[in-house]
Design an enzyme around this catalytic site. Structure first.
Site, PDB file in Angstrom:
ATOM      1  N   LYS A  54       0.841  -1.203   0.000  1.00 56.72           N
ATOM      2  CA  LYS A  54       0.000   0.000   0.000  1.00 56.72           C
ATOM      3  C   LYS A  54       0.878   1.257   0.000  1.00 56.72           C
ATOM      4  CE  LYS A  54      -3.742  -2.403   2.376  1.00 56.72           C
ATOM      5  NZ  LYS A  54      -4.387  -2.713   3.667  1.00 56.72           N
ATOM      6  N   GLN A  98      -4.090  -1.516   9.974  1.00 52.22           N
ATOM      7  CA  GLN A  98      -4.018  -2.816   9.292  1.00 52.22           C
ATOM      8  C   GLN A  98      -4.621  -3.911  10.175  1.00 52.22           C
ATOM      9  OE1 GLN A  98      -2.966  -3.374   6.048  1.00 52.22           O
ATOM     10  NE2 GLN A  98      -3.749  -5.428   6.410  1.00 52.22           N
ATOM     11  N   ASP A 121     -10.645   3.361   4.782  1.00 50.03           N
ATOM     12  CA  ASP A 121     -11.080   1.973   4.596  1.00 50.03           C
ATOM     13  C   ASP A 121     -12.612   1.877   4.604  1.00 50.03           C
ATOM     14  OD1 ASP A 121      -8.985   0.209   4.114  1.00 50.03           O
ATOM     15  OD2 ASP A 121      -8.414   0.093   6.236  1.00 50.03           O
TER      16      ASP A 121
END
Ligand code: NDP
Length: 294
Positions: A54, A98, A121
């Site tokens: 990412k 994460q 997200d």
């Protein structure tokens, strides 16, 4: 029939190029660099790989990325304080924690601590609620990537029977919601499906999946969807990423199902690269939304 392979990697490459151009133009106009802050708790090898990819994608598209590490045994308050600091930091536009987190940390509490405007997200309750109401701010990266893939390959969703296997908050549930909604960011053709959601307690799974014009598998079990579960000509989207020995395989028995389906995504090279591309999309969008009058 041999299915057309939906090349997610190539489409993700197109999206990343478009985003790099858009980022460069926006930076030149506003003098601000969109910035993603990733938070990694512990040293889980797969999480390390995901976060690194990412960050690399951010850099390639001209976005800034930060990595904040905490030890696996960190206190919940330490993580909450870090998120609070990032929430306050005007140079940070997107925050990503994460997953999975170590079991002593409360995932929902942590994700809800991220400011909804920085929640790239789209896991915060406010952003999930907005999707349910058909007025999204950010879309979760994996389902959004799938909608982009369908749109860019000319596959119409409206009016179709869609079956989503899996009801996770990250993939299955938002995917079902987006397919069911009246409209999408890419227009009504990418929404308006009739959606059935299946899970581990679903009875007669194969009877249901065989009805699907569009079948999305987000289960986490290698090659779980077999050819006899698929309607001839169906569009099959394989979200799964499972390690079997040295090999990465999806939730769909690709070799057998490609003989039946009309379209199918491979693993690797299908949905995965699109997930990363849509994270960049959300980070640029977050920077824009937080600097509307700058
Ligand atoms: P979860 O484990 O959170 O959810 C799995 C879902 O599958 C659950 O809803 C579960 O049902 C359902 N399920 C499990 N067994 C069966 C069964 N026998 N029959 C029907 N349904 C079943 O996984 P995620 O949604 O997070 O991820 C799914 C897969 O996608 C994983 O392989 C993951 O690695 C991958 N993934 C890939 C991404 C990408 O970018 N390509 C991004 C995110 C995930 P129940 O709710 O009843 O337990």
């Amino acid at each position: 029939m041999v299915a057309t392979i939906l090349d997610g990697k190539a489409i993700a490459g197109d999206i990343r190029k478009e985003l790099a151009d858009e980022t460069q133009a926006w930076k030149a106009k506003r003098g601000i660099t969109p910035c993603l802050a990733a938070v990694l708790v512990g040293d889980h090898p797969a999480s390390e790989v995901y976060v690194r990819s990412k960050q690399r994608a951010c850099e390639q598209a001209g976005l800034e990325s930060q990595l904040h590490r905490l030890p696996a045994d960190c206190r919940e308050i330490d993580l909450l304080e870090l998120i609070a600091r990032l929430n306050q930091d005007h140079a940070v536009h997107g925050i990503l924690v994460q997953l999975p987190l170590p079991s002593h940390l409360h995932e929902t509490k942590i994700l809800d601590a991220i400011h909804p405007m920085k929640d790239v997200d789209a896991f915060h309750a406010e952003n999930v609620g907005r999707i349910c109401q058909g007025r999204p701010r950010y879309l979760p990266c994996t389902p959004h990537g799938i909608v982009q893939l369908l749109h860019r390959t000319g596959i119409k969703v409206s009016g179709k029977q869609a079956v989503v296997v899996g009801r996770s908050d990250i993939v299955g549930k938002p995917m079902a919601m987006m397919l069911m909604n009246r409209d999408s960011t890419l227009g009504p053709n990418c929404a308006n499906a009739t959606v059935t959601v299946c899970h581990s307690r679903t009875a007669g799974l194969g009877d249901i999946t065989r009805q699907a014009d569009l079948l999305v598998a987000a289960i986490g079990k290698p090659r779980f969807v077999t050819a006899d579960m698929v309607k001839p000509g169906a569009v099959v989207i394989d979200v799964g990423i499972n390690r079997v020995g040295e090999q990465l395989v999806g939730d769909v028995d690709f070799e057998a199902v490609k003989e039946i389906a009309g379209h199918i995504t491979p693993v690797p090279g299908g949905v995965g690269p699109l997930t990363v591309a849509m994270l960049l999309y959300n980070t640029l969008l977050a920077a824009k939304l937080q600097n509307m009058s700058a």
